[in-house]
Design an enzyme around this catalytic site. Sequence first.
Site, PDB file in Angstrom:
ATOM      1  N   ILE A  27      12.677 -90.156 -33.192  1.00  0.00           N
ATOM      2  CA  ILE A  27      11.278 -90.223 -33.610  1.00  0.00           C
ATOM      3  C   ILE A  27      10.411 -89.704 -32.460  1.00  0.00           C
ATOM      4  O   ILE A  27      10.562 -90.134 -31.319  1.00  0.00           O
ATOM      5  CB  ILE A  27      10.882 -91.670 -33.947  1.00  0.00           C
ATOM      6  CG1 ILE A  27      11.791 -92.228 -35.041  1.00  0.00           C
ATOM      7  CG2 ILE A  27       9.419 -91.754 -34.369  1.00  0.00           C
ATOM      8  CD1 ILE A  27      11.680 -93.735 -35.223  1.00  0.00           C
ATOM      9  N   GLY A  28       9.528 -88.741 -32.745  1.00  0.00           N
ATOM     10  CA  GLY A  28       8.644 -88.221 -31.708  1.00  0.00           C
ATOM     11  C   GLY A  28       9.242 -87.175 -30.797  1.00  0.00           C
ATOM     12  O   GLY A  28       8.654 -86.844 -29.760  1.00  0.00           O
ATOM     13  N   GLY A  30       9.702 -83.999 -31.526  1.00  0.00           N
ATOM     14  CA  GLY A  30       9.095 -82.682 -31.735  1.00  0.00           C
ATOM     15  C   GLY A  30       9.719 -81.883 -32.859  1.00  0.00           C
ATOM     16  O   GLY A  30       9.580 -80.657 -32.890  1.00  0.00           O
ATOM     17  N   THR A  33       7.121 -79.858 -34.972  1.00  0.00           N
ATOM     18  CA  THR A  33       6.606 -78.745 -34.180  1.00  0.00           C
ATOM     19  C   THR A  33       7.631 -77.628 -34.096  1.00  0.00           C
ATOM     20  O   THR A  33       7.287 -76.441 -34.170  1.00  0.00           O
ATOM     21  CB  THR A  33       6.230 -79.225 -32.767  1.00  0.00           C
ATOM     22  OG1 THR A  33       5.255 -80.262 -32.869  1.00  0.00           O
ATOM     23  CG2 THR A  33       5.683 -78.089 -31.925  1.00  0.00           C
ATOM     24  N   GLN A  78      17.517 -96.442 -46.935  1.00  0.00           N
ATOM     25  CA  GLN A  78      18.576 -95.470 -46.667  1.00  0.00           C
ATOM     26  C   GLN A  78      19.124 -94.871 -47.961  1.00  0.00           C
ATOM     27  O   GLN A  78      19.490 -93.696 -48.000  1.00  0.00           O
ATOM     28  CB  GLN A  78      19.705 -96.111 -45.856  1.00  0.00           C
ATOM     29  CG  GLN A  78      19.316 -96.498 -44.438  1.00  0.00           C
ATOM     30  CD  GLN A  78      18.792 -95.318 -43.622  1.00  0.00           C
ATOM     31  OE1 GLN A  78      19.130 -94.158 -43.880  1.00  0.00           O
ATOM     32  NE2 GLN A  78      17.952 -95.609 -42.644  1.00  0.00           N
ATOM     33  N   GLU A 104      14.183 -80.867 -41.539  1.00  0.00           N
ATOM     34  CA  GLU A 104      14.044 -81.919 -40.537  1.00  0.00           C
ATOM     35  C   GLU A 104      14.995 -83.068 -40.875  1.00  0.00           C
ATOM     36  O   GLU A 104      14.793 -83.786 -41.844  1.00  0.00           O
ATOM     37  CB  GLU A 104      12.593 -82.404 -40.524  1.00  0.00           C
ATOM     38  CG  GLU A 104      12.245 -83.328 -39.386  1.00  0.00           C
ATOM     39  CD  GLU A 104      10.760 -83.645 -39.327  1.00  0.00           C
ATOM     40  OE1 GLU A 104      10.389 -84.594 -38.597  1.00  0.00           O
ATOM     41  OE2 GLU A 104       9.970 -82.962 -40.013  1.00  0.00           O
ATOM     42  N   ARG A 163       5.058 -90.895 -26.759  1.00  0.00           N
ATOM     43  CA  ARG A 163       4.494 -89.933 -27.709  1.00  0.00           C
ATOM     44  C   ARG A 163       4.154 -90.619 -29.042  1.00  0.00           C
ATOM     45  O   ARG A 163       3.125 -90.346 -29.650  1.00  0.00           O
ATOM     46  CB  ARG A 163       5.492 -88.805 -27.971  1.00  0.00           C
ATOM     47  CG  ARG A 163       5.719 -87.878 -26.794  1.00  0.00           C
ATOM     48  CD  ARG A 163       6.781 -86.855 -27.151  1.00  0.00           C
ATOM     49  NE  ARG A 163       7.142 -86.029 -26.015  1.00  0.00           N
ATOM     50  CZ  ARG A 163       8.166 -85.173 -26.014  1.00  0.00           C
ATOM     51  NH1 ARG A 163       8.913 -85.041 -27.097  1.00  0.00           N
ATOM     52  NH2 ARG A 163       8.444 -84.464 -24.937  1.00  0.00           N
ATOM     53  N   MET A 165       3.353 -93.705 -29.612  1.00  0.00           N
ATOM     54  CA  MET A 165       2.162 -94.534 -29.488  1.00  0.00           C
ATOM     55  C   MET A 165       0.889 -93.682 -29.494  1.00  0.00           C
ATOM     56  O   MET A 165      -0.139 -94.077 -30.046  1.00  0.00           O
ATOM     57  CB  MET A 165       2.231 -95.369 -28.202  1.00  0.00           C
ATOM     58  CG  MET A 165       3.293 -96.459 -28.209  1.00  0.00           C
ATOM     59  SD  MET A 165       3.035 -97.732 -29.501  1.00  0.00           S
ATOM     60  CE  MET A 165       4.221 -97.201 -30.758  1.00  0.00           C
ATOM     61  N   GLU A 172       4.632 -96.528 -37.633  1.00  0.00           N
ATOM     62  CA  GLU A 172       5.354 -96.518 -36.368  1.00  0.00           C
ATOM     63  C   GLU A 172       4.795 -97.501 -35.345  1.00  0.00           C
ATOM     64  O   GLU A 172       5.420 -97.743 -34.309  1.00  0.00           O
ATOM     65  CB  GLU A 172       5.348 -95.098 -35.778  1.00  0.00           C
ATOM     66  CG  GLU A 172       6.148 -94.107 -36.603  1.00  0.00           C
ATOM     67  CD  GLU A 172       6.043 -92.688 -36.087  1.00  0.00           C
ATOM     68  OE1 GLU A 172       6.765 -91.825 -36.633  1.00  0.00           O
ATOM     69  OE2 GLU A 172       5.249 -92.425 -35.169  1.00  0.00           O
TER      70      GLU A 172
END
Length: 230
Positions: A27-28, A30, A33, A78, A104, A163, A165, A172
Amino acid sequence: MSNMKSITNAARAVQKRPFRVSIEGNIGSGKSTCIKFFDKYPNVEKHGEPLDEWRNVRGHNLLGLLYSDMNKWSFAFQHYVHLSRLKIQTSQPCNSNITVKMFERSVQNSRHCFVENAKKQNFLEDPEYQTLLAWFDYSEKHLDINLDLIVYLRTTPETVYERMMKRGRAEESEVPLDYLKQVHESYENWLNSPDVGCEVLTIDADRGLACVKEDLERYSYKILGGNHTN
């Protein structure tokens, strides 16, 4: 004769499928991106994680429910994640010019990373765990879910926690650092095991975005299936 024709047509469909690339990471790390970096390539079909779908399963926010009580909601979440990833991974390209399909996370990630971690942390009872394994095993046996390349955005849990936060997604806000450490460990175990089944390209995503983009550019030929033949 008709059975043989069906087998031949199925084989051709598999042969013509796009080069499949799964963007993996904590998580976080990238991932979104990274996928956006390939917007400039018209032959790439890109799929982000279907967060909006998970937030509204006939009015229920499964993602929010998961983070609020992992013991209660891991199985339902899940199970639905497997379905949503399966639809992305096996659907036909939007047009005939698509040669690369990028998404992703993957069905394999759900099975070997998040389901395994949920079982390890006792978020799943054994009957629930076995049900999810049976779901995956059937998919693997009867559907073409194979990956051609995994791009692993490797990070330290502390970096992605910071990241996470900062970006402030509502669900999250309840995710502790310990959970990110568990996910990191699950990724490391999975991507260093024989269960991977394809090449893994590891990129150090603790560095700044500019450095990660340089690596994506450097390895774009590989990521886009260079020299790959179906």
